[in-house]
Design a protein around this motif. Structure first.
Motif, PDB file in Angstrom:
ATOM      1  N   LEU A  93      33.400  40.026  14.221  1.00 34.26           N
ATOM      2  CA  LEU A  93      32.202  40.587  14.865  1.00 34.26           C
ATOM      3  C   LEU A  93      32.580  41.400  16.106  1.00 34.26           C
ATOM      4  N   ALA A  94      33.534  40.907  16.864  1.00 36.62           N
ATOM      5  CA  ALA A  94      33.963  41.646  18.065  1.00 36.62           C
ATOM      6  C   ALA A  94      34.477  43.029  17.670  1.00 36.62           C
ATOM      7  N   GLY A  95      35.308  43.070  16.634  1.00 34.15           N
ATOM      8  CA  GLY A  95      35.853  44.365  16.200  1.00 34.15           C
ATOM      9  C   GLY A  95      34.754  45.323  15.783  1.00 34.15           C
ATOM     10  N   GLY A  96      33.797  44.815  15.008  1.00 35.93           N
ATOM     11  CA  GLY A  96      32.712  45.678  14.521  1.00 35.93           C
ATOM     12  C   GLY A  96      31.826  46.187  15.638  1.00 35.93           C
ATOM     13  N   TRP A  97      31.476  45.319  16.549  1.00 37.86           N
ATOM     14  CA  TRP A  97      30.562  45.743  17.618  1.00 37.86           C
ATOM     15  C   TRP A  97      31.261  46.610  18.658  1.00 37.86           C
ATOM     16  N   ILE A  98      32.527  46.364  18.909  1.00 39.22           N
ATOM     17  CA  ILE A  98      33.249  47.246  19.840  1.00 39.22           C
ATOM     18  C   ILE A  98      33.351  48.646  19.234  1.00 39.22           C
ATOM     19  N   ALA A  99      33.627  48.709  17.936  1.00 36.11           N
ATOM     20  CA  ALA A  99      33.713  50.022  17.277  1.00 36.11           C
ATOM     21  C   ALA A  99      32.378  50.767  17.369  1.00 36.11           C
ATOM     22  N   ALA A 100      31.285  50.011  17.444  1.00 35.36           N
ATOM     23  CA  ALA A 100      29.959  50.632  17.554  1.00 35.36           C
ATOM     24  C   ALA A 100      29.586  50.944  19.007  1.00 35.36           C
ATOM     25  N   MET A 148      23.600  50.397  24.942  1.00 31.37           N
ATOM     26  CA  MET A 148      24.634  49.502  24.415  1.00 31.37           C
ATOM     27  C   MET A 148      24.429  48.094  24.972  1.00 31.37           C
ATOM     28  N   THR A 149      24.849  47.151  24.202  1.00 28.37           N
ATOM     29  CA  THR A 149      24.552  45.748  24.516  1.00 28.37           C
ATOM     30  C   THR A 149      25.843  45.001  24.861  1.00 28.37           C
ATOM     31  N   THR A 150      25.747  44.056  25.780  1.00 22.50           N
ATOM     32  CA  THR A 150      26.856  43.127  26.006  1.00 22.50           C
ATOM     33  C   THR A 150      26.602  41.888  25.168  1.00 22.50           C
ATOM     34  N   LEU A 151      27.554  41.613  24.268  1.00 20.71           N
ATOM     35  CA  LEU A 151      27.428  40.460  23.373  1.00 20.71           C
ATOM     36  C   LEU A 151      28.376  39.369  23.827  1.00 20.71           C
ATOM     37  N   VAL A 209      38.287  43.613  24.695  1.00 22.72           N
ATOM     38  CA  VAL A 209      37.566  42.333  24.672  1.00 22.72           C
ATOM     39  C   VAL A 209      37.901  41.521  25.911  1.00 22.72           C
ATOM     40  N   ARG A 210      36.861  40.984  26.549  1.00 22.68           N
ATOM     41  CA  ARG A 210      37.094  40.016  27.637  1.00 22.68           C
ATOM     42  C   ARG A 210      37.026  38.619  27.037  1.00 22.68           C
ATOM     43  N   VAL A 211      37.974  37.772  27.368  1.00 21.32           N
ATOM     44  CA  VAL A 211      37.953  36.395  26.888  1.00 21.32           C
ATOM     45  C   VAL A 211      37.683  35.503  28.085  1.00 21.32           C
ATOM     46  N   ALA A 212      36.633  34.687  27.967  1.00 15.23           N
ATOM     47  CA  ALA A 212      36.174  33.885  29.104  1.00 15.23           C
ATOM     48  C   ALA A 212      35.895  32.463  28.627  1.00 15.23           C
ATOM     49  N   GLY A 213      35.444  31.620  29.538  1.00 15.65           N
ATOM     50  CA  GLY A 213      34.990  30.291  29.148  1.00 15.65           C
ATOM     51  C   GLY A 213      33.653  30.390  28.422  1.00 15.65           C
ATOM     52  N   LEU A 214      33.236  29.283  27.826  1.00 14.63           N
ATOM     53  CA  LEU A 214      31.994  29.297  27.044  1.00 14.63           C
ATOM     54  C   LEU A 214      30.782  29.628  27.913  1.00 14.63           C
ATOM     55  N   ALA A 215      30.683  28.997  29.077  1.00  7.87           N
ATOM     56  CA  ALA A 215      29.524  29.230  29.938  1.00  7.87           C
ATOM     57  C   ALA A 215      29.507  30.669  30.452  1.00  7.87           C
ATOM     58  N   GLU A 216      30.693  31.184  30.764  1.00  3.11           N
ATOM     59  CA  GLU A 216      30.770  32.553  31.296  1.00  3.11           C
ATOM     60  C   GLU A 216      30.355  33.568  30.231  1.00  3.11           C
ATOM     61  N   VAL A 270      18.334  41.840  16.289  1.00  3.44           N
ATOM     62  CA  VAL A 270      19.434  41.424  15.415  1.00  3.44           C
ATOM     63  C   VAL A 270      19.606  42.423  14.267  1.00  3.44           C
ATOM     64  N   THR A 271      18.517  42.930  13.749  1.00  7.89           N
ATOM     65  CA  THR A 271      18.618  43.896  12.655  1.00  7.89           C
ATOM     66  C   THR A 271      19.353  45.157  13.113  1.00  7.89           C
ATOM     67  N   GLU A 272      19.107  45.590  14.345  1.00  6.33           N
ATOM     68  CA  GLU A 272      19.846  46.747  14.882  1.00  6.33           C
ATOM     69  C   GLU A 272      21.328  46.437  15.016  1.00  6.33           C
ATOM     70  N   LEU A 273      21.633  45.231  15.474  1.00  7.30           N
ATOM     71  CA  LEU A 273      23.052  44.849  15.628  1.00  7.30           C
ATOM     72  C   LEU A 273      23.719  44.717  14.258  1.00  7.30           C
ATOM     73  N   LEU A 274      22.963  44.294  13.240  1.00  7.58           N
ATOM     74  CA  LEU A 274      23.510  44.255  11.875  1.00  7.58           C
ATOM     75  C   LEU A 274      23.797  45.669  11.387  1.00  7.58           C
ATOM     76  N   SER A 275      22.900  46.578  11.706  1.00 12.66           N
ATOM     77  CA  SER A 275      23.095  47.974  11.322  1.00 12.66           C
ATOM     78  C   SER A 275      24.384  48.515  11.934  1.00 12.66           C
ATOM     79  N   ASP A 276      24.674  48.116  13.167  1.00 16.18           N
ATOM     80  CA  ASP A 276      25.911  48.564  13.832  1.00 16.18           C
ATOM     81  C   ASP A 276      27.159  48.005  13.154  1.00 16.18           C
ATOM     82  N   LEU A 277      26.986  46.913  12.389  1.00 17.33           N
ATOM     83  CA  LEU A 277      28.125  46.339  11.646  1.00 17.33           C
ATOM     84  C   LEU A 277      28.239  46.935  10.233  1.00 17.33           C
ATOM     85  N   GLY A 278      27.290  47.817   9.875  1.00 23.11           N
ATOM     86  CA  GLY A 278      27.368  48.461   8.563  1.00 23.11           C
ATOM     87  C   GLY A 278      26.367  47.954   7.544  1.00 23.11           C
ATOM     88  N   TRP A 279      25.414  47.122   7.993  1.00 22.97           N
ATOM     89  CA  TRP A 279      24.382  46.611   7.073  1.00 22.97           C
ATOM     90  C   TRP A 279      23.240  47.622   7.012  1.00 22.97           C
TER      91      TRP A 279
END
Ligand code: NAP
Length: 210
Positions: free
Chosen positions: A16-23, A1-4, A43-50, A159-168
């Motif tokens: 995107l957060a909803g789709g990837w968390i569901a995956a 699993m990946t941290t996005l 979901v963790r909400v952080a600053g842009l750099a974090e 990226v293609t794998e992550l698209l697949s996780d979103l249903g593509w």
């Protein structure tokens, strides 16, 4: 699993957060005002750099006009990573639709790549709306296409794998080639206003008949 890491906290980030968390992935949202808000508990909400630092793969979901200025200071955090650029860099008319491209002679994706030479930029997901279609493409009545452009084959495979996780489905993903090919799907944004005029506010994507 990946941290996005998802930079920007608008409709695209939410979809995107909803789709990837569901995956089963982990998502860190990068916002200028990282309050909790009504994000899903996971979901963790952080600053842009974090968020850029936390993401193994990072998504540019910021307003395209501002994206280069937002991302350039994050160069160190984004070095060596895949950056998925879903943004459209446009001038907006009074009705809120795109009237012109900000980078007409090149593309936003190439401009970001030039600003972040140690990052592997992949353009995708910018040719559909509303944002919820990105994470639920099967809701469209015609099988849609999603375009992928980038200079690094391994990054495009990620990226293609992550698209697949979103249903593509694999056959819906069209690898157009190197990052210069992002110019064409980026220009599609100019068609959104006339499409709305023709179809009304319906969810849409592109399909390639063949
Ligand atoms: N919505 C769609 O259907 C769709 C479809 C295809 C592509 N796109 C593209 O995807 C990108 C994101 O679209 P969106 O609809 O989610 O929302 P958006 O309104 O374009 O903005 C997304 C988020 O970016 C952050 N932001 C705004 N200005 C910023 C700045 N100057 N510096 C740093 N952060 C800033 C804001 O979050 P904070 O205030 O929390 O920082 C905002 O919620 C855009 O480039 C858009 O063109 C959208």
């Amino acid at each position: 699993m990946t941290t996005l890491g998802i930079l920007g906290a608008g409709d695209v980030a939410r979809a995107l957060a909803g789709g990837w968390i569901a995956a089963g992935h982990t998502v860190v949202i990068g916002s200028r005002r990282p309050e909790r808000g009504d994000w899903p508990e996971e979901v963790r909400v952080a600053g842009l750099a974090e968020a850029a630092e936390a993401g193994e793969v990072v998504v540019n979901a910021t307003p395209g006009r501002d994206s280069v200025g937002i991302l350039a200071p994050l160069r160190r955090h984004l070095a060596g990573k895949v950056l998925i650029d879903v943004a459209n860099a446009v001038e907006l008319g009074p009705d809120g639709f795109a009237t012109a491209l900000v980078h007409p002679a090149t593309s936003l994706a190439e401009t970001i790549q030039a600003a972040l030479p140690e990052t592997r930029v992949v353009k995708t997901l910018n040719t559909m709306g509303p944002a919820s279609v990105m994470a639920d493409p099967a809701r469209l009545s015609t099988n849609p296409a999603v375009f992928v452009s980038g200079d690094d084959a391994a990054a495009k495979a990620t990226v293609t794998e992550l698209l697949s996780d979103l249903g593509w489905r694999p056959e819906w993903v069209l690898d157009l080639g190197d990052l210069t090919t992002a110019r064409v799907p980026e220009a599609f944004v100019l068609m959104v206003r006339p499409l709305f005029g023709a179809l009304g506010p319906v969810p849409f994507g592109l399909a390639v008949a063949r």
